[in-house]
Design an enzyme around this catalytic site. Structure first.
Site, short mmCIF file in Angstrom:
data_model
loop_
_atom_site.label_atom_id
_atom_site.label_comp_id
_atom_site.label_asym_id
_atom_site.label_seq_id
_atom_site.Cartn_x
_atom_site.Cartn_y
_atom_site.Cartn_z
N ASN A 1 -3.87 -8.03 -6.26
CA ASN A 1 -2.81 -7.72 -5.07
C ASN A 1 -3.02 -8.85 -4.00
O ASN A 1 -1.99 -9.52 -3.62
CB ASN A 1 -2.94 -6.52 -4.61
N ASP A 2 -4.13 -8.91 -3.61
CA ASP A 2 -4.22 -9.91 -2.39
C ASP A 2 -4.61 -11.22 -3.05
O ASP A 2 -4.31 -12.04 -2.39
CB ASP A 2 -5.28 -9.66 -1.49
N ARG B 1 -10.43 3.42 -2.45
CA ARG B 1 -9.98 2.66 -1.18
C ARG B 1 -10.43 3.67 0.07
O ARG B 1 -9.67 4.47 0.61
CB ARG B 1 -8.44 2.58 -1.16
N CYS C 1 -9.14 -4.84 -10.32
CA CYS C 1 -8.60 -3.61 -10.00
C CYS C 1 -7.37 -3.55 -9.34
O CYS C 1 -6.92 -2.51 -8.63
CB CYS C 1 -9.57 -2.73 -8.90
N HIS D 1 0.78 -1.19 -0.03
CA HIS D 1 -0.07 -0.07 -0.15
C HIS D 1 0.82 1.17 -0.05
O HIS D 1 0.44 2.26 -0.50
CB HIS D 1 -1.01 -0.03 1.18
N GLU E 1 -10.85 -11.39 -3.88
CA GLU E 1 -9.21 -11.26 -3.49
C GLU E 1 -8.88 -12.33 -2.74
O GLU E 1 -7.54 -12.32 -2.02
CB GLU E 1 -8.98 -9.70 -3.25
N ARG F 1 2.95 -9.62 0.05
CA ARG F 1 3.09 -8.60 -0.84
C ARG F 1 4.03 -7.55 -0.42
O ARG F 1 4.25 -6.42 -1.18
CB ARG F 1 1.57 -7.91 -1.31
N ARG G 1 -15.40 1.26 -2.08
CA ARG G 1 -15.11 0.25 -1.20
C ARG G 1 -15.33 0.47 0.24
O ARG G 1 -14.63 1.55 0.66
CB ARG G 1 -13.86 -0.54 -1.59
#
Ligand code: PEP
Ligand code: MG
Length: 579
Positions: free
Chosen positions: A457-458, A298, A505, A191, A434, A468, A335
């Site tokens: 990503n997750d 986010r 995304c 992040h 995810e 990550r 989200r």
């Protein structure tokens, strides 16, 4: 001159002087103590008061010297508050009665007093709130043994060197006079990397031990594209980088010129390119670079910026309305908080977790904290009347969470009905895919929700068991791993079968090396950092859908990410698959 090679995860050139940030005040969390630990904890707290007093007096003297008595009086007031017996006793009592660590006790007392002061009629007492918070921060810093890193002390054109930075530290620093970040740890989808890209600040990660090699105030160049950090650059090198920075700026303007072009493949298939937003200032970028709506807001960054206070319903509402207005007529996907994990909200968790990434994160935390749920969801329902707002849930692992969430939503609607407040009665509700269990039950989930958004990503982190944020395994965080491609395919097919929308995304959406593959796997909507939209758009315009589908089909039968990459290179040529 010395050159260090790391991994560039936020492009751009930063030219400045180094400042090493070893320990910004860390996040505060609650630790339960045994009876025998309470005495030493109180001692530790009292010792921190002495240190804090010394620090405040030092600051007061400096301010008096530079700015005069009037301003120094602010610090004298801090000093008085610090010696206030009532204040000290409250904290000591908290430690004793709750059996908790001093940090948490301070946080509790300061928050409680600040709320009470704020509610007072007398302006004088309301003004005390900031003093109180400042004093709390001084003591916390002393407790945690960290030095003051007042951002106002930073000079201009600073390159921050640190072992690691939390996303909130990156926001705070990135908005000041920082021109580049250099970190020992971290990965491309962390992040902190996402924030650096949002702020358009170059970031190089994975430079273990660099903190010991660079001292403060060294001239440094950060090349966030090539992953290079150059210490004591020669005049010639400096000149070259200045020219490069100029060219990048010019390219930025060229990119904006692609705004009006359609994102269509050679055969006329339309691909929607939307924006991932973390910070409000990115909305302007989303418009400048031609994003069609927001594919992922986010929202946890709203909290991260205000932490440890929670944003109010009105604050949520304000940003949601602003987004809808600025992106109209395109949809905005908001989200719900994805707090916990590495995005941190220790003060909300009020407990220690050994493995936060597998802990109370995302939808789990939202559902476990009725106030968080209520405040954010009321605002989302209310904002829904102002445009095409879609609600998305993070970290969903199965159908139960969706059902519970819907149940809670209905309760809130009744509450709003009773108050006579207008809201969107049937908001579109979607989920992030995810967590591998969600990907593998996408066919079932597709019957419960209105849309999916794949968070690679997750998904990669959890499916391939690769942290990550860990630079030691960053090379294993492989978007083209066949396991990931198969999951994406299944999710896309399940969405098509159920007739719901699906987008992607994760950071993979912004990587032009993946564009053809994603189109071939059936994706028609991608969401990414606004600045990436032009590059992905131009890639889309070079792709033939039939070729992409054929290539994707072959890749799904392969065994390794390397084989997938080789195949893509053979089919599309190096130009189409290199960044
Ligand atoms: C993801 O996991 O791919 C995602 C988009 O969410 P975040 O990066 O915020 O975890
Ligand atoms: Mg995620």
């Amino acid at each position: 001159m010395e050159i260090f090679h790391g991994t560039g995860v936020s492009p751009g050139i930063g030219i400045g002087r180094s400042v090493s940030i070893e320990s910004l005040p860390s996040e505060i969390y609650r630790i339960s103590l045994a009876e025998s630990e309470l005495g030493p904890e109180i001692e530790r707290f009292r010792a921190s008061l002495v240190d804090a007093e010394r620090e405040i007096q030092g600051t007061a003297a400096e301010v008096r010297r530079k700015l005069g008595d009037d301003l120094a009086a602010i610090f004298e007031a801090h000093s008085l508050l610090l010696k206030d017996q009532d204040f000290i006793e409250r904290i000591v009592q908290q430690i004793k009665s709750e059996k908790i660590n001093a940090e948490w006790a301070i946080h509790r007392v300061v928050t409680d007093l600040a709320e009470r002061f704020q509610a007072m009629e007398t302006p004088h007492l309301r003004d005390k709130v900031e003093d109180l918070r400042d004093v709390g921060r001084y003591v916390l810093r002393c407790l945690q043994g960290s030095t003051t890193h007042d951002l106002s002390e930073l000079g201009s054109d600073v390159v921050v060197i640190a072992h690691d930075l939390t996303p909130s530290e990156a926001v705070r620093l990135g908005r000041s006079r920082v021109v580049g970040f250099v970190l020992e740890s971290g990965g491309a989808t962390s992040h902190t990397a996402i924030i650096a890209r949002s702020l358009n600040t170059p970031l190089v990660v994975g430079l273990e031990g660099i903190g010991k090699r660079i001292t403060d105030d060294d001239p440094v160049v950060v090349d966030g594209k090539e992953g290079k950090v150059i210490l004591h650059p020669t005049d010639e090198v400096l000149e070259r980088y200045r020219a490069l920075a100029g060219q990048m700026k010019a390219r930025d303007s060229e990119m904006q010129a692609t705004r009006e072009l359609e994102a269509v493949t050679l055969d006329g298939t339309s691909i929607d390119l939307a924006a991932n937003i973390e910070l409000p200032e990115e909305l302007a970028d989303a418009q400048r670079f031609g994003a069609r709506g927001v594919g992922l807001y986010r929202s946890e960054f709203l909290y991260i910026e205000k932490s440890p206070e929670l944003p109010t319903e009105e604050e949520h509402l304000e940003i949601y309305r602003r987004m809808l207005a600025e992106m109209a007529p395109h949809p905005v996907v908001i989200r719900t908080y994805d707090l916990g994990g590495r995005k941190l909200a220790r003060e909300l968790l009020a407990t220690h977790e050994d493995n936060p990434v597998l802990g109370l994160r995302g939808i789990r935390l939202t559902m476990a904290r009725p106030t968080i749920f209520r405040v954010q969801l009321r605002a989302l329902l209310r904002a829904g009347v102002d445009g095409e707002l879609r609600i998305m849930l993070p970290m969903v692992s199965g159908v139960e969470e969706v059902r519970k969430f819907r149940h809670g939503l209905l309760r809130l609607m009744k509450e709003l009905d009773a108050e006579g407040v207008r809201y969107a009665g049937d908001p579109e509700l979607g989920i992030m895919i995810e967590v591998p269990s969600a990907a593998l039950t996408a066919d079932v989930l597709a019957r419960e929700v209105d849309f999916f958004s794949i968070g690679t990503n997750d998904l990669i982190q959890y499916a391939l068991a690769v942290d990550r944020n860990n630079e030691h395994v960053a090379h294993l965080h492989q978007p083209h791993h066949p396991a990931i491609l198969r999951m994406i395919r299944f999710v896309v097919d399940s969405a098509a079968e159920a007739g719901i929308d699906v987008s992607l995304c994760g950071e993979m959406a912004s990587d032009v090396r993946s564009t053809a593959l994603l189109v071939g796997l059936g994706l028609r909507r991608l969401s990414m950092a606004p600045r990436q939209v032009p590059a992905v758009k131009s890639r889309v315009r070079q792709i033939d859908r039939a070729d992409a589908e054929e290539a994707a089909k072959r890749c799904l039968t392969m065994g390794t990410a390397q084989e997938v990459d080789d195949h893509l290179r053979t089919v599309f040529g190096a130009a189409l698959v290199s960044a």
